[in-house]
Design an enzyme around this catalytic site. Structure first.
Site, PDB file in Angstrom:
ATOM      1  NE  ARG A 218      33.960  51.234  69.051  1.00 15.66           N
ATOM      2  CZ  ARG A 218      33.683  50.204  69.821  1.00 15.66           C
ATOM      3  NH1 ARG A 218      32.631  50.243  70.604  1.00 15.66           N
ATOM      4  NH2 ARG A 218      34.433  49.135  69.835  1.00 15.66           N
TER       5      ARG A 218
ATOM      6  CB  THR B 208      36.952  58.094  74.946  1.00 19.94           C
ATOM      7  OG1 THR B 208      36.823  58.284  73.527  1.00 19.94           O
ATOM      8  CG2 THR B 208      38.171  58.843  75.438  1.00 19.94           C
TER       9      THR B 208
ATOM     10  CG  ASP C  88      37.864  46.278  63.726  1.00 19.34           C
ATOM     11  OD1 ASP C  88      37.363  46.611  62.628  1.00 19.34           O
ATOM     12  OD2 ASP C  88      38.332  47.101  64.527  1.00 19.34           O
TER      13      ASP C  88
ATOM     14  CG  ASP D 152      40.835  46.044  61.482  1.00 19.95           C
ATOM     15  OD1 ASP D 152      41.068  47.045  60.774  1.00 19.95           O
ATOM     16  OD2 ASP D 152      41.137  45.980  62.690  1.00 19.95           O
TER      17      ASP D 152
END
Ligand code: PRP
Ligand code: URA
Length: 208
Positions: A104, A108, A199, A202
């Site tokens: 991603r 945006t 995340d 991560d």
């Protein structure tokens, strides 16, 4: 078409994943275990058929060998999707693995495809795996890329989904069933799922 895979063991392990104190090793292990538990639900309606091969039982009986009606292709969306592969593969050791490279754009939130490779087999059932279904952009782009190559029978298996992502995928591809371990409340202004688990990439790979 949405199925939320409800099971007390999934709830307990998901709570480990949501805990910010959980380190990468335990995170990966719990994710593996949830993926294995979800496999039961995701493949529940795939037929088990009697093949022409035979097996002999220790009691002297000959039986047809039972196989799945479809060749299963797991298609993790890189990177985080990799974290769900072993859990499914432990249950379906014969499955083939494809790879869909997509990330991603953090500003945006649009998905960017950088790699695509799926095995070519007869009668395939492609299961796209990714822990997070947020805006749905990555899943939609992955499904679109898979369909473009001619695959028709596709499912989406995620850990945590936001209502926004579920709606977007349902609208874009109503023929693709979605399986989640949890349907969360909403997205925050940065496109993260709330309450979510942060995340996923991560946390799986220890990159932050
Ligand atoms: C995360 C996640 C999904 C995507 C979900 O990947 O693993 O692929 O975001 O968001 P969306 O539904 O809004 O598209 P990310 O882009 O962070 O890449 P990574 O797996 O490499 O960390
Ligand atoms: N990607 C993640 O890893 N987590 C989210 O909450 C949303 C997208």
């Amino acid at each position: 078409m949405l199925t939320v895979c409800k099971h007390p063991l999934i709830s307990v392990k998901l709570s480990i994943l949501r805990d910010e104190r959980t380190k990468s090793k335990e995170f990966r292990e719990s994710l593996d275990e949830i993926a294995s538990l979800m496999t039961y639900e995701v493949f529940k309606d795939v037929e088990a058929i009697e093949s022409e091969e035979t097996i002999h039982t220790p009691t002297g009986v000959t039986l047809p060998k039972v196989k799945l009606s479809h060749k299963i292709i797991l298609a993790p969306i890189l990177r985080a999707g990799i974290g769900m592969v072993d859990g499914v593969r432990n249950m379906i050791p014969t499955c083939r693995i494809g790879h869909i490279g997509m990330y991603r754009n953090e500003e945006t939130l649009e998905p960017v495809e950088y790699y695509f490779k799926l095995p070519v087999v007869e009668n395939p059932l492609v299961v796209v795996v990714d822990p997070m279904l947020a805006t749905g952009g990555s899943a939609i782009a992955a499904i679109s890329a898979i369909k473009k190559r001619g695959y028709k029978n596709i499912r989406l298996m995620c850990l945590v989904g936001a209502p926004e992502g579920v709606k977007a995928v349902n609208e874009a591809y109503p023929d693709v069933p979605i399986f989640l371990a949890a349907l969360d409340e909403k997205l925050n202004e940065k496109g993260y799922i709330l309450p979510g688990l942060g995340d996923a990439g991560d946390r799986i790979f220890g990159t932050k």
